[in-house]
Design an enzyme around this catalytic site. Structure first.
Site, PDB file in Angstrom:
ATOM      1  N   GLY A 117       3.646  -1.464  -7.473  1.00 22.32           N
ATOM      2  CA  GLY A 117       3.611  -0.044  -6.795  1.00 22.32           C
ATOM      3  C   GLY A 117       3.370   1.354  -7.736  1.00 22.32           C
ATOM      4  N   GLY A 148       1.707  -7.696  -7.196  1.00 19.92           N
ATOM      5  CA  GLY A 148       2.500  -8.833  -7.302  1.00 19.92           C
ATOM      6  C   GLY A 148       1.796 -10.238  -7.017  1.00 19.92           C
ATOM      7  CE  LYS A 190       2.143  -4.624   6.977  1.00 14.89           C
ATOM      8  NZ  LYS A 190       3.273  -4.102   7.018  1.00 14.89           N
ATOM      9  NE  ARG A 193       8.537  -7.485 -14.389  1.00 12.97           N
ATOM     10  CZ  ARG A 193       8.589  -7.486 -13.034  1.00 12.97           C
ATOM     11  NH1 ARG A 193       9.956  -7.932 -12.646  1.00 12.97           N
ATOM     12  NH2 ARG A 193       7.847  -7.154 -12.039  1.00 12.97           N
TER      13      ARG A 193
END
Ligand code: ADP
Ligand code: MG
Length: 391
Positions: A371, A348, A198, A36
């Site tokens: 996200g 991720g 999911k 990052r």
């Protein structure tokens, strides 16, 4: 998108506050993964080159509004110094007199790193007085943090309401460019490879992109809710019963756009690789769960990437963390990398898998926000991008 970037503003001699994503993993007080930090260097170098006085802020971890010394950004200042080849000053606060003095002391091309913004409760609450405190440090605001762009926090939203110009850094601009392309004018055919745990976390993406995407290849845990909705026995596979109706609706609307696994690697549990075996049909016997896509599905899915114009990949095809269940994810990852398409990966574990299988360097774009990238593809405005200046 027509968001202004650092190429559109004059920063010479100005105090420029950069909201970076320096949320790096720390181990024993040292930076354990520099990804990052490296990702934000092009923006910082450009600002230094243009003679800005650069002030960088970020959050790190979840200190929940309290000072937690083990989540200090100080170790990041050392790595930044090393990468930039110049001293990076550090202050143990991010607002107030001490921070303002440090910012005002900067000469052209100097760099200052502020302490973790989440040491203050005002950060995640988007408290206007905390935002004003940050704004007092800057003449220009630059957002380069995609990972938090879907959140309305003081350091990426509140501050941009006060400081103008407010523009995107190169990293954020690159994210916007790739996701806008997928949403609005993708090279075709556009293929979405979806997997992971999911369906519930990705259903809104499927629904929003249903009309745009030419082909969905769906594996991983989320495939079992679809297979159950089709009436197959799925044994003890990961299924979200609350989403069976949604899965049915998607299948009814999507017709043959959606491809699901036709065979599987099954096991008694993800941590029981010794119990693994292959089944060459969509159904799974009682007492077993699907832990990877089977060999016929691997062939069909890899063939599905051939000739694609653009591919978005989110979610592993199986429990790739266990070597015995990693083949499907590895094969599909390689096929995506070799497709010649514009390839974008987000999430991720997806990024972790791309690295593990050595394909990360061969993808067009690896998103820095799991996200945030899903939210983007849900067609939802991302607050911190919406607040930036338009061309
Ligand atoms: P990402 O972080 O890339 O968005 P997710 O968080 O949705 O991906 O899911 C990643 C996890 O899904 C991985 O840890 C993987 O082990 C798990 N997973 C993949 N396939 C299955 C499966 N068939 N059953 C249970 N878990 C699975
Ligand atoms: Mg995940």
């Amino acid at each position: 998108m027509d968001v202004k970037t650092i190429d559109d503003v004059d920063v010479a001699g100005k105090r420029v506050l950069v909201r970076a994503d320096l949320n790096v993993p720390l181990k024993d007080g040292r930076v354990a993964d520099e990804t990052r930090i490296v990702a934000t260097l092009p923006t910082v170098r450009k600002l230094i080159g243009d003679g800005a006085r650069v002030i960088i802020c970020s959050h790190l971890g979840r200190p929940k509004g309290e000072v937690r010394p083990e989540l200090s950004l100080r170790p990041v200042a050392a790595v930044l110094s090393e990468k930039l080849g110049r001293d990076v000053a550090f202050v143990e606060t991010c607002v107030g007199a001490e921070a303002e003095e440090a910012a005002n002391r900067l000469a052209r091309g100097d760099v200052l790193l502020l302490e973790n913004t989440r040491f203050r409760p005002g950060e995640t609450e988007n408290d206007p007085s905390f935002a004003k405190g940050l704004a007092a440090l800057a003449d220009v605001f630059v957002d380069d943090a995609f990972g938090t762009a879907h959140r309305k926090h003081a350091s990426n939203y509140g501050v941009a309401e006060v400081v103008k110009p407010a523009v995107a850094g190169y990293l954020l601009a690159k994210e916007i460019q790739y996701f806008d392309q997928l949403l609005k004018n993708p090279p075709r055919p556009l293929v979405f490879v979806l997997g992971g745990a999911k369906l519930s976390t990705k259903l809104a993406v499927v629904t929003n992109m249903l009309a745009t995407v030419d082909h969905f290849l769906i594996g991983g845990g989320m495939a079992y809710t679809f297979l159950k909705a089709q009436g197959y026995n799925v044994g003890s596979s990961l299924v979200e019963d609350d989403f069976l109706a949604d899965a049915k609706n998607v299948l009814a609307e999507a017709g043959d756009k959606v491809e699901l696994p036709g065979d599987h690697v099954i096991a008694k549990a993800p941590d029981e690789p010794a119990s693994a075996r292959a089944v060459d049909c969509p159904s799974i016997p009682e007492g077993y769960m699907g832990v990877d896509i089977g060999s016929e599905t691997v062939q069909r899915f890899t063939a599905g990437t051939v000739g694609a114009g653009a591919i978005f990949w989110n979610g592993p095809m199986g429990v790739f963390e266990v070597a015995a269940f990693a083949d499907g994810t590895e094969a599909v990852a390689r096929a995506i990398a070799e497709s010649g398409a514009v390839t974008v990966a987000g999430g991720g574990e997806t990024v972790q898998a791309a690295r593990q299988f050595g394909v990360a360097e061969r993808l067009s774009h690896i998103s820095t926000g799991g996200g945030a990238s899903l939210k983007y593809l849900e067609g939802k405005p991302l607050a911190a991008i919406e607040i930036l200046d338009r061309k």
